[in-house]
Design a protein around this motif. Structure first.
Motif, short mmCIF file in Angstrom:
data_model
loop_
_atom_site.label_atom_id
_atom_site.label_comp_id
_atom_site.label_asym_id
_atom_site.label_seq_id
_atom_site.Cartn_x
_atom_site.Cartn_y
_atom_site.Cartn_z
N ASN A 137 -29.37 -59.87 -41.41
CA ASN A 137 -27.92 -60.27 -40.88
C ASN A 137 -27.06 -59.11 -40.73
O ASN A 137 -26.51 -58.64 -41.66
CB ASN A 137 -27.43 -61.36 -41.84
CG ASN A 137 -26.09 -62.14 -41.27
OD1 ASN A 137 -25.73 -61.72 -40.22
ND2 ASN A 137 -25.89 -63.25 -41.99
N ILE A 138 -26.64 -58.74 -39.52
CA ILE A 138 -26.00 -57.45 -39.15
C ILE A 138 -24.72 -57.70 -38.37
O ILE A 138 -24.65 -58.55 -37.41
CB ILE A 138 -26.86 -56.32 -38.61
CG1 ILE A 138 -27.55 -56.44 -37.36
CG2 ILE A 138 -27.92 -55.99 -39.67
CD1 ILE A 138 -27.92 -55.34 -36.71
N THR A 139 -23.83 -56.80 -38.56
CA THR A 139 -22.84 -56.52 -37.51
C THR A 139 -22.80 -55.00 -37.10
O THR A 139 -22.61 -54.36 -38.01
CB THR A 139 -21.41 -57.08 -38.25
OG1 THR A 139 -21.23 -58.44 -38.36
CG2 THR A 139 -20.29 -56.70 -37.13
N SER A 140 -22.92 -54.98 -35.93
CA SER A 140 -23.13 -53.44 -35.11
C SER A 140 -22.64 -53.16 -34.09
O SER A 140 -22.79 -54.28 -32.92
CB SER A 140 -24.55 -52.93 -35.44
OG SER A 140 -25.27 -53.70 -34.75
N PRO A 141 -22.35 -52.21 -33.46
CA PRO A 141 -21.77 -52.09 -32.13
C PRO A 141 -22.97 -52.03 -31.18
O PRO A 141 -24.19 -51.72 -31.54
CB PRO A 141 -21.25 -50.69 -32.06
CG PRO A 141 -21.63 -49.86 -33.22
CD PRO A 141 -22.22 -51.00 -34.22
N LEU A 142 -22.64 -52.38 -29.92
CA LEU A 142 -23.52 -52.29 -28.82
C LEU A 142 -23.65 -50.79 -28.16
O LEU A 142 -22.91 -50.29 -27.60
CB LEU A 142 -23.28 -53.26 -27.62
CG LEU A 142 -24.25 -53.44 -26.60
CD1 LEU A 142 -25.67 -53.80 -26.65
CD2 LEU A 142 -23.52 -54.26 -25.46
N LYS A 143 -24.86 -50.21 -28.76
CA LYS A 143 -24.98 -48.68 -28.29
C LYS A 143 -25.70 -48.67 -27.02
O LYS A 143 -26.77 -48.40 -26.93
CB LYS A 143 -25.87 -48.03 -29.65
CG LYS A 143 -25.35 -48.11 -30.73
CD LYS A 143 -26.05 -47.44 -31.98
CE LYS A 143 -25.44 -47.84 -33.22
NZ LYS A 143 -26.33 -47.09 -34.53
N VAL A 144 -24.81 -48.64 -26.11
CA VAL A 144 -25.19 -48.51 -24.76
C VAL A 144 -24.31 -47.72 -23.90
O VAL A 144 -23.07 -48.15 -23.77
CB VAL A 144 -25.44 -49.89 -24.12
CG1 VAL A 144 -25.62 -49.65 -22.48
CG2 VAL A 144 -26.50 -50.79 -24.55
N LYS A 145 -24.44 -46.72 -23.33
CA LYS A 145 -23.63 -45.91 -22.46
C LYS A 145 -24.12 -46.01 -20.94
O LYS A 145 -25.30 -45.91 -20.77
CB LYS A 145 -23.71 -44.24 -23.04
CG LYS A 145 -23.19 -44.19 -24.32
CD LYS A 145 -23.49 -42.62 -24.56
CE LYS A 145 -22.92 -42.32 -26.19
NZ LYS A 145 -22.99 -40.81 -26.56
N ILE A 146 -23.15 -46.11 -20.05
CA ILE A 146 -23.30 -46.15 -18.72
C ILE A 146 -23.00 -44.84 -18.08
O ILE A 146 -21.95 -44.43 -18.24
CB ILE A 146 -22.58 -47.22 -17.89
CG1 ILE A 146 -22.76 -48.60 -18.88
CG2 ILE A 146 -23.20 -47.32 -16.66
CD1 ILE A 146 -24.24 -49.09 -18.93
N GLY A 147 -24.12 -44.31 -17.23
CA GLY A 147 -23.70 -42.83 -16.81
C GLY A 147 -24.42 -42.78 -15.29
O GLY A 147 -24.91 -43.87 -14.71
N MET A 148 -23.90 -41.83 -14.81
CA MET A 148 -24.27 -41.28 -13.16
C MET A 148 -24.55 -39.99 -13.06
O MET A 148 -24.11 -39.22 -13.81
CB MET A 148 -23.00 -41.88 -12.39
CG MET A 148 -22.70 -43.40 -12.10
SD MET A 148 -21.61 -43.90 -10.90
CE MET A 148 -21.20 -45.44 -11.34
N ARG A 149 -25.32 -39.89 -12.21
CA ARG A 149 -25.45 -38.23 -11.81
C ARG A 149 -25.65 -38.05 -10.12
O ARG A 149 -25.70 -39.28 -9.53
CB ARG A 149 -26.79 -37.65 -12.27
CG ARG A 149 -28.13 -38.41 -12.01
CD ARG A 149 -29.22 -37.64 -12.47
NE ARG A 149 -29.30 -37.51 -13.73
CZ ARG A 149 -29.80 -38.39 -14.63
NH1 ARG A 149 -30.23 -39.19 -14.32
NH2 ARG A 149 -29.72 -38.19 -15.89
N SER A 150 -25.14 -36.89 -9.78
CA SER A 150 -25.34 -36.43 -8.50
C SER A 150 -26.58 -36.20 -8.03
O SER A 150 -27.14 -35.07 -8.83
CB SER A 150 -24.28 -35.36 -8.09
OG SER A 150 -24.55 -34.82 -6.89
N THR A 151 -27.19 -36.56 -6.99
CA THR A 151 -28.77 -36.41 -6.81
C THR A 151 -28.80 -35.73 -5.32
O THR A 151 -29.81 -35.06 -4.97
CB THR A 151 -29.38 -37.65 -6.75
OG1 THR A 151 -28.83 -38.65 -5.95
CG2 THR A 151 -29.39 -38.27 -8.34
N SER A 152 -27.76 -35.77 -4.44
CA SER A 152 -27.90 -35.25 -3.29
C SER A 152 -26.50 -34.70 -2.85
O SER A 152 -25.34 -34.83 -3.56
CB SER A 152 -28.29 -36.28 -2.19
OG SER A 152 -27.38 -37.44 -2.03
N LEU A 153 -26.29 -34.07 -1.77
CA LEU A 153 -25.00 -33.44 -1.51
C LEU A 153 -23.95 -34.22 -0.92
O LEU A 153 -24.34 -35.02 0.04
CB LEU A 153 -25.30 -32.10 -0.70
CG LEU A 153 -26.35 -31.18 -1.30
CD1 LEU A 153 -26.58 -29.93 -0.39
CD2 LEU A 153 -25.72 -30.55 -2.56
#
Length: 327
Positions: free
Chosen positions: A129-145
């Motif tokens: 039985n726990i209380t903890s943060p949702l450890k999810v980061k949302i990211g982006m990257r440049s793949t073309s010019l």
């Protein structure tokens, strides 16, 4: 008759009380995200401020652990958990060469995302039985010019994740987090302006004695050089490539030919750092991430081809074209 009615009324009240106080299993799990209850199915809008970078490592647009906490019973018989099953980014960003990824705890997954546990851990394991943060980061990257810039308005949805909740060992209660711009996002038109100081486009080397040049041995003559600079004013992080063009000495694609008759064995060699420029080759990557202002320093030298040919007094002239391409 009065006793029977009272008994019936008491029975009905008792039944209603029992029904009202039977706990709903799905309510054993709860989350709070940015101050809003996110324990059941729903859609949650999260404002984000985005700073673009063209780094190959990408950049994080939001970290749910900073504002989302969940509470549940991860063991028998509830098995509370969350799993992600989809991620998307704005078509406007995709059209500009960006792709999305998530980091769940320490595991990075690129879009499109397969089904993957994200709470209480990456295996939906039993942590009690726990209380903890949702450890999810949302990211982006440049793949073309980027060939043309754009401004994406405030309030535009730039990314979303779709998550399912498990309670009473049953998956359901779909949740969607949508990340919207808290302010307009400018994707620049990556470019540079190139100029030589004081608009000087002619480089004049110091004079050298013909006898000294002839007897100094073949190759670059280091006794006389002229340094010249090209200034690039760029959109930061612009990718710069370059081509060098010009007529070259026979068999030497790194020596500009003398265009004044009389000294066919003398040419001009240009260095950038410790490397002689090669002329008439392909477009070559030059600067991976330009600064706002960048000074490019070149050195020009005489070059003597020692093939028992003579050297006499007179002009040595050559011309070259430097073409910078920006992306």
């Amino acid at each position: 008759m009065m006793i029977k009615r009272l008994f019936l009324l008491f029975y009905l009240l008792l039944l209603v009380t029992i029904i009202l106080f039977i706990p709903k299993p799905a309510q054993a799990f709860s989350c709070t995200s940015a101050g809003v209850s996110a324990g059941g199915a729903g859609t949650f809008n999260i404002p984000v401020n985005v700073t673009l970078t063209r780094s190959g490592d990408g950049f994080i647009i939001t970290d749910l652990a900073q504002y989302t906490t969940c509470d549940g019973i991860t063991g028998p018989s509830f098995y509370d958990a969350l799993r992600i099953y989809d991620m998307s980014i704005s078509p406007l960003l995709m059209a500009k060469g960006y792709s999305g990824f998530i980091i769940a705890d320490t595991i990075q997954m690129n879009a499109p995302i397969g089904i993957s546990c994200v709470w209480p851990n990456t295996v939906c394991g039993n942590l009690g039985n726990i209380t903890s943060p949702l450890k999810v980061k949302i990211g982006m990257r440049s793949t073309s010019l980027v060939s043309q810039g754009i401004t994406i308005p405030q309030g535009t949805e730039i990314a979303s994740i779709s998550v399912q909740q498990r309670s009473v060992n049953t998956w359901g209660w779909n949740k969607i987090w949508k990340f919207v711009l808290a302010s307009p996002l400018i994707i620049p038109n990556y470019t540079c302006n190139a100029a030589m100081p004081n608009s000087v486009t002619t480089v004049t080397l110091p004079p050298v004695d013909a006898w000294t040049l002839r007897n100094g041995g073949g190759g670059r003559y280091s006794g006389a050089k002229k340094t010249f600079n090209i200034i690039l004013d760029c959109t930061p992080e612009t990718l710069v490539s370059v081509t060098y063009s010009g007529s070259t000495m026979s068999g030497k694609d790194d020596v500009l030919v003398n265009t004044t008759p009389g000294n066919d064995n003398v040419g001009i060699q240009v260095f950038y750092g410790s490397n002689a420029l090669t002329f008439n080759g392909p477009d070559t990557p030059f600067i991976a991430s330009a600064l706002a202002t960048q000074t490019l320093s070149y050195d020009a030298y005489y070059y003597y081809r020692d093939n028992n040919g003579g050297v006499r007094g007179g002009l040595v002239t050559a011309s070259a074209l430097f073409t910078f391409n920006y992306k």
